[in-house]
Design a protein around this motif. Sequence first.
Motif, PDB file in Angstrom:
ATOM      1  N   MET A   1       0.852  -1.168   0.000  1.00 14.96           N
ATOM      2  CA  MET A   1       0.000   0.000   0.000  1.00 14.96           C
ATOM      3  C   MET A   1       0.898   1.231   0.000  1.00 14.96           C
ATOM      4  N   THR A   2       0.581   2.174  -0.825  1.00 14.40           N
ATOM      5  CA  THR A   2       1.391   3.385  -0.910  1.00 14.40           C
ATOM      6  C   THR A   2       0.938   4.387   0.133  1.00 14.40           C
ATOM      7  N   ALA A   3       1.785   5.379   0.357  1.00 15.42           N
ATOM      8  CA  ALA A   3       1.499   6.367   1.398  1.00 15.42           C
ATOM      9  C   ALA A   3       0.329   7.269   1.028  1.00 15.42           C
ATOM     10  N   GLY A   4       0.065   7.477  -0.267  1.00 19.07           N
ATOM     11  CA  GLY A   4      -0.985   8.402  -0.677  1.00 19.07           C
ATOM     12  C   GLY A   4      -2.361   7.777  -0.750  1.00 19.07           C
ATOM     13  N   SER A   5      -2.495   6.483  -0.749  1.00 17.48           N
ATOM     14  CA  SER A   5      -3.815   5.879  -0.904  1.00 17.48           C
ATOM     15  C   SER A   5      -4.419   5.588   0.464  1.00 17.48           C
ATOM     16  N   ASP A   6      -5.704   5.905   0.602  1.00 15.27           N
ATOM     17  CA  ASP A   6      -6.409   5.678   1.858  1.00 15.27           C
ATOM     18  C   ASP A   6      -7.217   4.387   1.827  1.00 15.27           C
ATOM     19  N   ARG A   7      -7.382   3.803   0.665  1.00 12.64           N
ATOM     20  CA  ARG A   7      -8.206   2.611   0.522  1.00 12.64           C
ATOM     21  C   ARG A   7      -7.365   1.343   0.741  1.00 12.64           C
ATOM     22  N   ILE A   8      -7.964   0.402   1.373  1.00 12.92           N
ATOM     23  CA  ILE A   8      -7.324  -0.892   1.560  1.00 12.92           C
ATOM     24  C   ILE A   8      -7.920  -1.833   0.517  1.00 12.92           C
ATOM     25  N   THR A   9      -7.073  -2.372  -0.308  1.00 14.56           N
ATOM     26  CA  THR A   9      -7.544  -3.259  -1.366  1.00 14.56           C
ATOM     27  C   THR A   9      -7.368  -4.710  -0.947  1.00 14.56           C
ATOM     28  N   ARG A  10      -8.035  -5.541  -1.708  1.00 10.26           N
ATOM     29  CA  ARG A  10      -7.931  -6.975  -1.446  1.00 10.26           C
ATOM     30  C   ARG A  10      -6.495  -7.458  -1.648  1.00 10.26           C
ATOM     31  N   ASP A  11      -5.837  -6.947  -2.674  1.00 12.17           N
ATOM     32  CA  ASP A  11      -4.464  -7.348  -2.955  1.00 12.17           C
ATOM     33  C   ASP A  11      -3.517  -6.958  -1.816  1.00 12.17           C
ATOM     34  N   SER A  12      -3.718  -5.764  -1.262  1.00  9.94           N
ATOM     35  CA  SER A  12      -2.836  -5.332  -0.180  1.00  9.94           C
ATOM     36  C   SER A  12      -3.054  -6.187   1.078  1.00  9.94           C
ATOM     37  N   LEU A  13      -4.307  -6.560   1.343  1.00  6.94           N
ATOM     38  CA  LEU A  13      -4.598  -7.425   2.481  1.00  6.94           C
ATOM     39  C   LEU A  13      -3.976  -8.810   2.280  1.00  6.94           C
ATOM     40  N   GLU A  14      -4.122  -9.360   1.075  1.00  6.06           N
ATOM     41  CA  GLU A  14      -3.556 -10.681   0.795  1.00  6.06           C
ATOM     42  C   GLU A  14      -2.038 -10.665   0.946  1.00  6.06           C
TER      43      GLU A  14
END
Length: 70
Positions: A1-14
């Motif tokens: 996850m990058t510093a600028g994104s506030d959304r948590i994606t499925r890929d980042s969780l996996e």
Amino acid sequence: MTAGSDRITRDSLEEALRELQAGVDRETQPLLVKVAYGAAVAAGVLVGLAYLLGRRAGRRRKTVVRVRRF
């Protein structure tokens, strides 16, 4: 996850869960080997102890037969 994104994606969780699982696997693998060796030794000791106790009990309860010849 990058510093600028506030959304948590499925890929980042996996990805985060895979990293966590890899860390747990690295820590527990050596312990599992030690536990397996310990269980094998304990089983051997128990079998040996049961054998020795069984022999002792068999000796104590052994029937003595006397044969008399005329």
